[in-house]
Scaffold this motif. Structure first.
Motif, PDB file in Angstrom:
ATOM      1  N   VAL A 107       0.865  -1.186   0.000  1.00 45.10           N
ATOM      2  CA  VAL A 107       0.000   0.000   0.000  1.00 45.10           C
ATOM      3  C   VAL A 107       0.895   1.227   0.000  1.00 45.10           C
ATOM      4  CG1 VAL A 107      -1.721   1.328   1.298  1.00 45.10           C
ATOM      5  CG2 VAL A 107      -1.813  -1.186   1.302  1.00 45.10           C
ATOM      6  N   LEU A 108       0.679   2.134  -0.933  1.00 46.91           N
ATOM      7  CA  LEU A 108       1.476   3.362  -0.996  1.00 46.91           C
ATOM      8  C   LEU A 108       0.607   4.560  -0.634  1.00 46.91           C
ATOM      9  CD1 LEU A 108       4.014   5.037  -1.855  1.00 46.91           C
ATOM     10  CD2 LEU A 108       3.048   5.049  -4.172  1.00 46.91           C
ATOM     11  N   ASP A 109       1.007   5.264   0.433  1.00 50.12           N
ATOM     12  CA  ASP A 109       0.394   6.554   0.759  1.00 50.12           C
ATOM     13  C   ASP A 109       1.349   7.604   0.189  1.00 50.12           C
ATOM     14  OD1 ASP A 109      -0.823   8.756   1.841  1.00 50.12           O
ATOM     15  OD2 ASP A 109      -0.288   8.329   3.919  1.00 50.12           O
ATOM     16  N   PRO A 110       1.001   8.228  -0.930  1.00 56.17           N
ATOM     17  CA  PRO A 110       1.964   9.110  -1.604  1.00 56.17           C
ATOM     18  C   PRO A 110       2.085  10.457  -0.894  1.00 56.17           C
ATOM     19  CG  PRO A 110      -0.107   9.128  -2.798  1.00 56.17           C
ATOM     20  CD  PRO A 110      -0.307   8.207  -1.621  1.00 56.17           C
ATOM     21  N   VAL A 111       2.659  10.420   0.313  1.00 51.39           N
ATOM     22  CA  VAL A 111       2.757  11.608   1.167  1.00 51.39           C
ATOM     23  C   VAL A 111       3.558  12.700   0.469  1.00 51.39           C
ATOM     24  CG1 VAL A 111       3.693  12.474   3.347  1.00 51.39           C
ATOM     25  CG2 VAL A 111       2.672  10.191   3.249  1.00 51.39           C
ATOM     26  N   MET A 112       2.959  13.853   0.284  1.00 49.69           N
ATOM     27  CA  MET A 112       3.663  14.974  -0.343  1.00 49.69           C
ATOM     28  C   MET A 112       3.725  16.174   0.589  1.00 49.69           C
ATOM     29  SD  MET A 112       2.299  14.670  -4.253  1.00 49.69           S
ATOM     30  CE  MET A 112       2.529  13.136  -5.149  1.00 49.69           C
ATOM     31  N   VAL A 113       2.603  16.417   1.285  1.00 47.23           N
ATOM     32  CA  VAL A 113       2.504  17.601   2.144  1.00 47.23           C
ATOM     33  C   VAL A 113       1.847  17.183   3.456  1.00 47.23           C
ATOM     34  CG1 VAL A 113       1.444  19.896   2.332  1.00 47.23           C
ATOM     35  CG2 VAL A 113       2.239  19.099   0.118  1.00 47.23           C
ATOM     36  N   ALA A 114       2.337  17.666   4.609  1.00 46.46           N
ATOM     37  CA  ALA A 114       1.717  17.341   5.902  1.00 46.46           C
ATOM     38  C   ALA A 114       0.424  18.137   6.080  1.00 46.46           C
ATOM     39  CB  ALA A 114       2.676  17.665   7.039  1.00 46.46           C
ATOM     40  N   THR A 115      -0.423  17.707   7.019  1.00 47.23           N
ATOM     41  CA  THR A 115      -1.670  18.427   7.324  1.00 47.23           C
ATOM     42  C   THR A 115      -1.373  19.904   7.596  1.00 47.23           C
ATOM     43  OG1 THR A 115      -2.480  16.407   8.337  1.00 47.23           O
ATOM     44  CG2 THR A 115      -3.702  18.415   8.835  1.00 47.23           C
ATOM     45  N   SER A 116      -0.188  20.147   8.203  1.00 45.70           N
ATOM     46  CA  SER A 116       0.204  21.517   8.554  1.00 45.70           C
ATOM     47  C   SER A 116       0.598  22.345   7.321  1.00 45.70           C
ATOM     48  CB  SER A 116       1.386  21.438   9.515  1.00 45.70           C
ATOM     49  OG  SER A 116       2.389  20.601   8.964  1.00 45.70           O
ATOM     50  N   GLY A 117       0.758  21.701   6.152  1.00 43.10           N
ATOM     51  CA  GLY A 117       1.112  22.427   4.935  1.00 43.10           C
ATOM     52  C   GLY A 117       2.589  22.284   4.565  1.00 43.10           C
ATOM     53  N   ASP A 118       3.397  21.620   5.411  1.00 40.22           N
ATOM     54  CA  ASP A 118       4.825  21.478   5.108  1.00 40.22           C
ATOM     55  C   ASP A 118       5.066  20.377   4.073  1.00 40.22           C
ATOM     56  OD1 ASP A 118       6.042  23.264   7.346  1.00 40.22           O
ATOM     57  OD2 ASP A 118       4.601  21.994   8.392  1.00 40.22           O
ATOM     58  N   ARG A 119       6.007  20.646   3.142  1.00 39.54           N
ATOM     59  CA  ARG A 119       6.344  19.652   2.104  1.00 39.54           C
ATOM     60  C   ARG A 119       7.096  18.471   2.712  1.00 39.54           C
ATOM     61  NH1 ARG A 119       5.529  20.584  -3.456  1.00 39.54           N
ATOM     62  NH2 ARG A 119       6.173  18.438  -3.689  1.00 39.54           N
ATOM     63  N   LEU A 120       6.747  17.256   2.303  1.00 42.65           N
ATOM     64  CA  LEU A 120       7.432  16.058   2.791  1.00 42.65           C
ATOM     65  C   LEU A 120       8.033  15.249   1.640  1.00 42.65           C
ATOM     66  CD1 LEU A 120       4.800  15.019   5.495  1.00 42.65           C
ATOM     67  CD2 LEU A 120       7.035  16.059   5.921  1.00 42.65           C
ATOM     68  N   LEU A 121       7.912  15.756   0.420  1.00 38.27           N
ATOM     69  CA  LEU A 121       8.495  15.070  -0.738  1.00 38.27           C
ATOM     70  C   LEU A 121       9.033  16.128  -1.692  1.00 38.27           C
ATOM     71  CD1 LEU A 121       8.728  12.227  -2.194  1.00 38.27           C
ATOM     72  CD2 LEU A 121       6.715  12.920  -3.495  1.00 38.27           C
ATOM     73  N   ASP A 122      10.266  15.934  -2.161  1.00 36.85           N
ATOM     74  CA  ASP A 122      10.831  16.880  -3.132  1.00 36.85           C
ATOM     75  C   ASP A 122       9.949  16.926  -4.377  1.00 36.85           C
ATOM     76  OD1 ASP A 122      12.892  17.100  -1.394  1.00 36.85           O
ATOM     77  OD2 ASP A 122      14.349  15.944  -2.589  1.00 36.85           O
ATOM     78  N   ALA A 123       9.844  18.132  -4.956  1.00 32.85           N
ATOM     79  CA  ALA A 123       8.984  18.291  -6.137  1.00 32.85           C
ATOM     80  C   ALA A 123       9.479  17.444  -7.307  1.00 32.85           C
ATOM     81  CB  ALA A 123       8.921  19.763  -6.524  1.00 32.85           C
ATOM     82  N   ASP A 124      10.805  17.185  -7.363  1.00 31.06           N
ATOM     83  CA  ASP A 124      11.342  16.440  -8.516  1.00 31.06           C
ATOM     84  C   ASP A 124      11.253  14.916  -8.328  1.00 31.06           C
ATOM     85  OD1 ASP A 124      13.233  15.841  -6.657  1.00 31.06           O
ATOM     86  OD2 ASP A 124      14.928  16.754  -7.707  1.00 31.06           O
ATOM     87  N   ALA A 125      10.553  14.490  -7.283  1.00 34.85           N
ATOM     88  CA  ALA A 125      10.530  13.041  -6.993  1.00 34.85           C
ATOM     89  C   ALA A 125       9.345  12.338  -7.634  1.00 34.85           C
ATOM     90  CB  ALA A 125      10.507  12.825  -5.477  1.00 34.85           C
TER      91      ALA A 125
END
Ligand SMILES: Nc1ncnc2c1ncn2[C@@H]1O[C@H](COP(=O)(O)OP(=O)(O)OP(=O)(O)O)[C@@H](O)[C@H]1O
Ligand SMILES: Cc1ncc(CO)c(N)n1
Length: 488
Positions: A107-125
């Motif tokens: 199962v993949l949860d494609p986490v990009m941004v936290a609930t708080s709005g902070d980025r958790l994945l580089d845009a180039d990924a």
């Protein structure tokens, strides 16, 4: 199977509400054995992320190797990945596993941004994420993530979720659970949140659950994907695992404010069910089979005996024929209950042994009192009764789980027919009708039927797929025999 190993590959949230901390709590609450490999460490609390540390990918590879070579997980949940190099390291580990013939559910949860709005994945990924998808069974994007992955505008309604999820499902031949948690503007308590599940072929299923008015939604996505992985690892198919996971999270969300952790977006209450003594949720596999047979079970309403009971008066000849054959049947059924009791004892299942033995006693001593009170005597079993007996004997020969599946409809169908007839029982219904209906509408009888089903659910979960199929068929066959038994 309770206690199956489930691995979370994700980031750490030291405040305990998201990331691997949420995953381990969720996996435990849902009945798995939780393990975790860390992709990244965040400095984070309920207000936001202040720093991210990504350990060298060699160390990530070492963690993966250590776990995967010792404890092969039944399912893997992948969360925060941070960068393309991390994604590629995880992909290579999954590829190596597959090359070695090990294929856990992923199962993949494609986490990009936290609930708080902070980025958790580089845009180039993103390209790396698409490459990873070849090893994934189910992906759980929220609305903005789905927009990015499907290269469309951010979905703003359920119809958008469906369109874009279908494109993603087709592209990677994966199941997609598109989450509606970001489309709740304007909802108030009592409203409904809709997530949508798409099969790789694009079949859609809406998964509705109640909107919870709370700001404590930190880590909902992490928790949902971990619950999904755990229920799937225990043996649920994706639609069933989705329903179980969504229900688990709905409960954890509903109790989130009781925890009251932190001053920002606090966590959900992962352990609400466990702490309330509700235990680990059952997969309900056998209950699901019975639910699928509901239309057949309702067909018993059209049988001669049930129609007569519903009318409030039964023709004496018909009723005596039915009751007599039922007496003969109960003698045989009690013996199979004894066999189930012995089989449970042989497996060391003391409670199960006691339950089936008590049911056998009721069948021999209590239930026939109704029949004899109504004047029935034991006849020679007729063809219908013999066919049912033959079926029970062959189920018994197929082993304990199949036997219990075959025994089940006798409990469940009678409890359901009793419960359906009782509210409409006419004041002037014949005494024998009243006696029959109140016997089977008794809440005590319903409780016994529910316990039999719970035991069967447990056996189904532990059974291999072939045995499960035999169980499902034995249950369906018994239901047919029950319907024929009522149709005299
Ligand atoms: N207020 C709410 N009431 C009910 N369900 C909610 C609520 N908020 C989110 N959910 C549910 O929580 C799950 C996660 O959805 P969401 O879209 O919030 O994911 P996410 O953004 O990935 O989560 P995270 O906050 O962990 O980043 C979904 O099943 C969603 O329907
Ligand atoms: C470590 C981590 N993973 C995932 C999320 C998404 O909620 C988060 N906030 N932190």
């Amino acid at each position: 199977m309770i206690g199956v190993p489930v691995l979370s590959i994700a980031g750490s949230d030291p405040s305990g509400g998201a990331g691997i901390q949420a995953d381990l709590k969720t996996i435990s609450a849902c009945g798995g054995y939780g393990m975790s490999v860390l992709t990244a460490l965040t400095a984070q609390n309920t207000r936001g992320v202040s720093a991210v540390f990504v350990p060298p990918t060699e160390f990530l590879a070492q963690q993966l190797d250590a776990v995967l070579t010792d404890v092969p997980p039944a399912a893997i949940k992948i969360g925060m990945l941070g960068s393309a190099t991390v994604i590629d390291t995880v992909r290579e580990a999954l590829f190596a596993l597959e090359a070695a013939g090990v294929r856990p559910l992923v199962v993949l949860d494609p986490v990009m941004v936290a609930t708080s709005g902070d980025r958790l994945l580089d845009a180039d990924a993103e390209a790396a994420l698409h490459r990873l998808m070849a090893h994934v069974d189910l992906v759980t994007p929220n609305a903005p993530e789905l927009g990015v992955l499907a290269a469309g505008a951010e979905p703003t309604c359920t119809a958008d979720l469906v369109t874009q999820a279908r494109a993603l499902a087709h592209r990677h031949h994966v199941w997609v659970l598109a989450k509606g948690g970001h489309l709740v503007d304007g909802l108030t308590a009592g409203g409904t949140v809709t997530d949508v599940l798409l099969s790789p072929q694009g079949d859609v299923q809406a998964v509705d659950h109640p909107f919870v008015e709370t700001t404590n939604t930190h880590g909902t996505g992490c928790s949902l994907s971990s619950a999904l992985a755990t229920f799937a690892a225990r043996g649920a198919d994706w639609p069933a695992a989705t329903r179980l996971a969504v229900d688990y999270l709905a409960h954890a969300l509903a109790h989130a404010d009781e925890l009251g952790i932190g001053s920002g977006h606090g966590p959900v209450h992962h352990l609400a069910g466990l702490w309330d003594g509700e235990g680990v949720p059952s997969l309900g596999l056998a209950s699901g089979w019975w639910a699928q047979l509901a239309a057949r079970a309702r067909a018993s309403d059209a049988t001669t005996v049930v129609r007569a009971l519903a009318s409030g008066s039964v023709e004496p000849e018909l009723f005596q024929l039915y009751l007599g054959q039922d007496l003969a049947y109960l003698q045989d059924y009690a013996e199979h209950l004894d066999a189930a009791s012995n089989a449970a004892a042989d497996r060391g299942d003391v409670d199960g042994a006691a339950f089936w033995a008590a049911s056998a006693t009721v069948c021999r001593e209590e239930e026939p009192e109704l029949h004899t009170r109504l004047g029935a005597e034991v006849p020679e079993p007729d063809a219908v009764t013999r066919a049912y007996a033959d079926h029970l004997a062959s189920a018994s020969a197929a082993g304990y789980p199949v036997l219990v599946a075959a025994l089940l409809p006798c409990f469940s169908l009678y409890a359901e027919v009793g419960a359906r007839l009782a509210p409409d029982l006419a004041d002037d219904a014949a005494a024998e009708v009243r006696d029959w209906v109140t016997t089977y509408a008794d809440p005590g009888f319903a409780a016994v039927a529910a316990e039999a089903m719970a035991r069967l659910d447990e056996l189904a979960e532990d059974a291999d797929p072939a045995t499960r199929e035999r169980m499902r068929r034995a249950m369906a066959q018994s239901l047919e025999r029950e319907i024929a038994f009522f149709d005299r």
